[in-house]
Design an enzyme around this catalytic site. Sequence first.
Site, mmCIF file in Angstrom:
data_model
loop_
_atom_site.group_PDB
_atom_site.id
_atom_site.type_symbol
_atom_site.label_atom_id
_atom_site.label_comp_id
_atom_site.label_asym_id
_atom_site.label_seq_id
_atom_site.Cartn_x
_atom_site.Cartn_y
_atom_site.Cartn_z
ATOM 1 N N GLY A 234 0.916 -1.363 0.083
ATOM 2 C CA GLY A 234 0.170 -0.138 0.189
ATOM 3 C C GLY A 234 0.717 1.151 0.054
ATOM 4 O O GLY A 234 0.807 2.289 -0.821
ATOM 5 N N GLY A 464 1.548 -6.488 4.040
ATOM 6 C CA GLY A 464 2.732 -7.337 3.706
ATOM 7 C C GLY A 464 3.862 -7.149 4.658
ATOM 8 O O GLY A 464 4.972 -7.369 4.376
ATOM 9 N N ASN A 585 10.493 -8.910 15.274
ATOM 10 C CA ASN A 585 10.713 -10.212 14.376
ATOM 11 C C ASN A 585 11.870 -9.650 13.443
ATOM 12 O O ASN A 585 11.754 -8.997 12.476
ATOM 13 C CB ASN A 585 9.762 -10.675 13.540
ATOM 14 C CG ASN A 585 9.865 -12.035 12.864
ATOM 15 O OD1 ASN A 585 10.910 -12.516 13.074
ATOM 16 N ND2 ASN A 585 9.155 -12.155 11.706
ATOM 17 N N GLU A 659 8.871 2.917 8.252
ATOM 18 C CA GLU A 659 9.364 3.881 7.055
ATOM 19 C C GLU A 659 10.672 4.666 7.303
ATOM 20 O O GLU A 659 11.147 5.324 6.386
ATOM 21 C CB GLU A 659 8.065 5.000 7.420
ATOM 22 C CG GLU A 659 7.054 4.664 6.816
ATOM 23 C CD GLU A 659 5.504 5.750 7.313
ATOM 24 O OE1 GLU A 659 5.153 6.359 6.510
ATOM 25 O OE2 GLU A 659 5.419 5.199 8.477
#
Length: 696
Positions: A234, A464, A585, A659
């Site tokens: 996105g 994602g 993770n 980001e």
Amino acid sequence: MSRHESRVIGTSTARVDGSRKVTGTAPYAYEHRAADPAYLVPATATIARGRVRNIDTAAALAVPGVLEVLTPFDAPRLTAEAEGEYVVLQSPDVAYRGQMVAAVIAETPEVARQACDLLTIDYDSKPHDVGFRHDHPAMYAPEKANGGYPADSERGAVDAAISAADVLVDEWYSTPEEHNNPLEPHTVVALWEHDELTLYDSTQHPHGVVEALAPVLGLDPSKIRVICPYIGGGFGSKGAPHAHDVLAAMAARAIPGRAVKFAVSRQDMFGYVGYRAPTASHVRIAADRDGTITGLIHEAYTQSSHVSEFVEQAAVSSRNLYRVPNLRSTHRAVALDVPAPFWMRAPGEAPGMYAGEVAMDELAEACGVDPIELRIRNEPDVDPESGKPWSSRNLVECLREGARRFGWDAHDRTPGLRRHGRWLIGTGVAAATYPHMVNPGSEATIRHDGAGRFTVQIGAADLGTGAWTALPLIAADALGCGVDDVRVEIGDSALPNATVAGGSSGTSSWGTAIVAAAEEFRKRFGDGPEAGAEVSAAAGENRELEHFRAQSYGAHFAEVRVDSDTGEIRVPRMLGIFSVGRVINPRTARSQFIGGMCFGISMALFEESIRDGRFGHVVNHDLAEYHVPTHADIGHVDAGWLDEEDLRATPTGSRGVGEIGIVGSAAAVVNALWHATGVRVRDLPARLEDVSGALP
């Protein structure tokens, strides 16, 4: 139920959804199996401003398989709450080229496209203006910039500092219009059953779609359900619904009992679903001869739209990145006859820090100081903007560790000297910072399924980035069980409320709610809960963090090679070192960092949407001519992070990672390009012609 001694947070874990995605069994929005679906194709305006005078639909309606044609003259009516881009087919007015002005609903997408081409649309065209420039006469001061930041800020005596500077950098920098192009375009399947609407939508915020569209459609929010278990990317553009969602709901209402499928074409991805607005930044940095900054002015200019206001917060990062006693930052915008801009990965920070970090490299050159040392010399002890202490700030460690791993040579800063055969070689560095955000309002439900197994429900969206995998890790640690004992349900507005997967806030916000629910579960049921025991809890306010400034940091290092014969620019290697608290993770976090850095390479060398001033549209509106890097363009890109945790930021000690990989990375590439050639590129993207005149 007993707590495990070892924590699963921080262990490299394979994606829970990986096998489904690579085998094609993960259902994306458009792939939802609806009984007897219809298909929608919109007609878009071929003028940039004016009115639709008439639409002849006869030929389209005569095509076998056409079910309905919607126009501004007969489309279902929306409520008075519809504003901005959500005012779809409610008026013949045209605000920009590419606006949806009609829609065909048919039995197949092919028939819908054919019939759409047969619509005859007559317009009354008016003069338009789509040309962004920083000196536009209609430039104005907005009340706020994106993110709710004050448009302007000032501290100290900045004009006096500029006047008294030993060294002054005074330059303009620009970034072009860019468009989000995830692999999966915007898609939606809409179905009305009586007075209830279900949307299978590719969105980063299921509950946000409900909140935005319910008043537009005149529905109680309980009458809308949004489902999106998987999203094919996105990059911010799916952080809120756009006009296509409204149109799909209108179309489904026009043919009761049938689902309507709508996949935005790649060409229309350059139209009505958001984009990064072009920016111009005037940056002035005053410093002593040793590089100590005494004053800074960052004036940011950006494009907005008559449809709705959106102002890139491009000057915000300059307010607190370095120790600057005298500072002024401003944001100005101009509304043009263009679609509404929206979020694109690190909106504001990405273009703004490109300008700021190239300017810092220019200051290092002017002072004769190594650019890493320059940044360290201007490291602030507290937040320069608020005076608050940092929750955690390790930018200096990122710079030093990155320099060590990258092989940075502080004594080799003369441009144009290093070469290998016909390739000129340069290295560049840039800092990165991005605000830590935990959005209030997320809620989680935890149920004990028996035998030490749990179900965790929260309406989060995994675009994602790895939420399917990260959230079970957080839940397992909070519940004191194994990660295999946790089943997570996400991607549905029928689940407990979750905030947007955007602003690098998703995991922090949802994880905080899950920890709160786990603590309440243990308090209420102890270590031996019965099967069926269930509790819900929302993330509370983080009162401690109110006394601190929380940011994430990073340092980008890039090597650039330029062919001395052709001017071809290559980035054979790039390294990013980040400070983001505890990494939930490592496997998916590394993927996020590297993806952001690839975005930075793309921003530096490839991406540019070219809007034709005569007609108002983006000319290169496909992936053949809107250039993004391919595998051959990306060399060895690596990312690492500091071993740390920030428990003031979140109960898991983590901050966002989505980001910060793009923030500053384009500047590192351009700074390396200067070191290779002696050419300072201030207007992105860098082109062959920028360096060709300086080649030996």
